[in-house]
Design an enzyme around this catalytic site. Sequence first.
Site, PDB file in Angstrom:
ATOM      1  N   ASN A   1       0.857  -1.186   0.000  1.00 54.67           N
ATOM      2  CA  ASN A   1       0.000   0.000   0.000  1.00 54.67           C
ATOM      3  C   ASN A   1       0.897   1.241   0.000  1.00 54.67           C
ATOM      4  O   ASN A   1       1.392   1.656   1.039  1.00 54.67           O
ATOM      5  CB  ASN A   1      -0.895  -0.058   1.253  1.00 54.67           C
ATOM      6  CG  ASN A   1      -1.767   1.171   1.399  1.00 54.67           C
ATOM      7  OD1 ASN A   1      -1.697   2.107   0.595  1.00 54.67           O
ATOM      8  ND2 ASN A   1      -2.590   1.176   2.436  1.00 54.67           N
TER       9      ASN A   1
ATOM     10  N   ARG B   1      -2.795  -2.063  -3.243  1.00 52.54           N
ATOM     11  CA  ARG B   1      -3.905  -1.130  -3.057  1.00 52.54           C
ATOM     12  C   ARG B   1      -3.720  -0.010  -4.088  1.00 52.54           C
ATOM     13  O   ARG B   1      -2.666   0.614  -4.155  1.00 52.54           O
ATOM     14  CB  ARG B   1      -3.864  -0.537  -1.663  1.00 52.54           C
ATOM     15  CG  ARG B   1      -4.982   0.448  -1.470  1.00 52.54           C
ATOM     16  CD  ARG B   1      -4.742   1.342  -0.318  1.00 52.54           C
ATOM     17  NE  ARG B   1      -5.861   2.264  -0.190  1.00 52.54           N
ATOM     18  CZ  ARG B   1      -5.788   3.391   0.489  1.00 52.54           C
ATOM     19  NH1 ARG B   1      -4.681   3.728   1.100  1.00 52.54           N
ATOM     20  NH2 ARG B   1      -6.834   4.181   0.551  1.00 52.54           N
TER      21      ARG B   1
ATOM     22  N   HIS C   1     -12.236   4.555   0.200  1.00 51.79           N
ATOM     23  CA  HIS C   1     -12.322   3.622   1.336  1.00 51.79           C
ATOM     24  C   HIS C   1     -13.165   2.392   1.007  1.00 51.79           C
ATOM     25  O   HIS C   1     -13.677   1.723   1.912  1.00 51.79           O
ATOM     26  CB  HIS C   1     -12.974   4.257   2.588  1.00 51.79           C
ATOM     27  CG  HIS C   1     -12.218   5.343   3.233  1.00 51.79           C
ATOM     28  ND1 HIS C   1     -12.839   6.443   3.781  1.00 51.79           N
ATOM     29  CD2 HIS C   1     -10.897   5.521   3.437  1.00 51.79           C
ATOM     30  CE1 HIS C   1     -11.935   7.242   4.303  1.00 51.79           C
ATOM     31  NE2 HIS C   1     -10.738   6.715   4.090  1.00 51.79           N
TER      32      HIS C   1
ATOM     33  N   ARG D   1      -9.500  17.665   6.361  1.00 58.77           N
ATOM     34  CA  ARG D   1     -10.305  18.015   5.171  1.00 58.77           C
ATOM     35  C   ARG D   1     -11.655  18.567   5.601  1.00 58.77           C
ATOM     36  O   ARG D   1     -12.250  18.091   6.560  1.00 58.77           O
ATOM     37  CB  ARG D   1     -10.528  16.776   4.303  1.00 58.77           C
ATOM     38  CG  ARG D   1      -9.292  16.382   3.533  1.00 58.77           C
ATOM     39  CD  ARG D   1      -9.515  15.081   2.790  1.00 58.77           C
ATOM     40  NE  ARG D   1      -8.539  14.101   3.191  1.00 58.77           N
ATOM     41  CZ  ARG D   1      -8.674  12.789   3.058  1.00 58.77           C
ATOM     42  NH1 ARG D   1      -9.758  12.285   2.517  1.00 58.77           N
ATOM     43  NH2 ARG D   1      -7.731  11.978   3.465  1.00 58.77           N
TER      44      ARG D   1
ATOM     45  N   GLU E   1      -8.073  -3.712   6.028  1.00 54.71           N
ATOM     46  CA  GLU E   1      -7.969  -3.545   4.574  1.00 54.71           C
ATOM     47  C   GLU E   1      -6.936  -4.488   3.974  1.00 54.71           C
ATOM     48  O   GLU E   1      -7.108  -4.981   2.864  1.00 54.71           O
ATOM     49  CB  GLU E   1      -7.644  -2.091   4.243  1.00 54.71           C
ATOM     50  CG  GLU E   1      -8.840  -1.183   4.537  1.00 54.71           C
ATOM     51  CD  GLU E   1      -8.486   0.284   4.550  1.00 54.71           C
ATOM     52  OE1 GLU E   1      -8.709   0.930   3.534  1.00 54.71           O
ATOM     53  OE2 GLU E   1      -8.007   0.776   5.583  1.00 54.71           O
TER      54      GLU E   1
END
Length: 400
Positions: A10, A91, A182, A243, A387
């Site tokens: 990843n 990923r 996600h 964010r 994940e």
Amino acid sequence: MLNNLIFVLNCGSSSVKFAVLNPNNKKKYLSGLVECLFLSETYIKWKYLGIEHKKYIGSHLSHKDALNFIFDEFFLEKKDIYTNIIGIGHRVVHGGNKIKSSILIDDNTIQLIKNAIPFAPLHNPANLIGIKIAMEKLPIFSKKNVAVFDTSFYQNMPETSFLYAIPYSFYKKHHIRRYGAHGTSHYYVASEVAVILNKSFNSLNVITCHLGNGASVSAIRNGICVDTSMGLTPLEGLVMGTRSGDIDPSIIFFMHRILGISIDKIYTILTKESGLLGLSEISSDFRYFEKNYYSKKNAKLSVDIFCHRLSKYIASYICLMENRLDAIVFTGGIGENVPLIREITLSKLLLIGFKVDIQRNLIIKNGKYGLITQDESRPAFVIPTNEELAIAQETIKIIR
Ligand code: ADP
């Protein structure tokens, strides 16, 4: 037993995470993280057969340097792991408008990932470096590299969810639409809750909340994602660490035309200086907000805005469930570890049948999973995300 291992890679914008695990028995043999790329001190942390290590590996290192280090350190020396790897799962953040599922990596896949760079300019190039170096360093697996996309779980959303109400030609010509992010995490926790509820995935109606530094909510009906809060990029939706999430787009014009702020600076403000950090003017780390919620005004206000937005999204997704909602699921660093957030959010959903169980909610954190609502309530669960395991499971499915 060391067999059927998948190497998961990843490559983030400033870090590289990796793991070697068996997707069948879910056992992780090696996991690690190189962070602070491009900064003065780059360290690698890893855990091998349960033992943790940390090592300084240089300064101002690039993704390429970090990956070369990882491959040389772990795959030349740890022969037992290397000889038992059967595939590599990457990923990839953005699959653009063409990729609907995980796929074997070939020249065509690489081109599609390149085409999607404008939608993920910090992440897709890093993902491509990871793919290139994995193929060079481990050529024996060159036909066993699989790309698992954050966006593919959203490719079956209906047009009513993914289209923005801007001139249609921007979608047709430039593929501007909601892509979500996600996806691997939302899919993973939804499939875990399906097992808990003893339901088949394709009959599952759930709302999943991935709350980490980045945060998103997804509505899943009959096992298909029918809406999600992140948009063309991961900037839209919930209040996040740094964010802004949803804002009136006119704010951008106001900042630019009236306040004279450049477009590049506005982008930095909205992605790196807003959210919890912007509201509190202190921190984006949820530990600060949890500790100071009852004593500091900025902490309380930030958390209340975070939960207000989250509960609005959940409530609005109820109308996409048609006749039944099986559960709400919380995951991600905040969703898994901060009972306060779950309590405040669920308390706003009393009218639609959620009653938090204070005791159950308080004890579920630090990797625990389970029900956090009262027996007579609609159910809400905490499910730790994984994940890497989801990517490894996808990888083995594709290479077979
Ligand atoms: P990402 O993967 O998006 O970087 P994570 O899922 O790791 O983010 O979540 C990071 C967030 O979770 C941070 O705000 C962090 O403070 C919060 N968090 C993680 N663990 C805890 C904890 N034990 N208590 C409170 N907050 C936590």
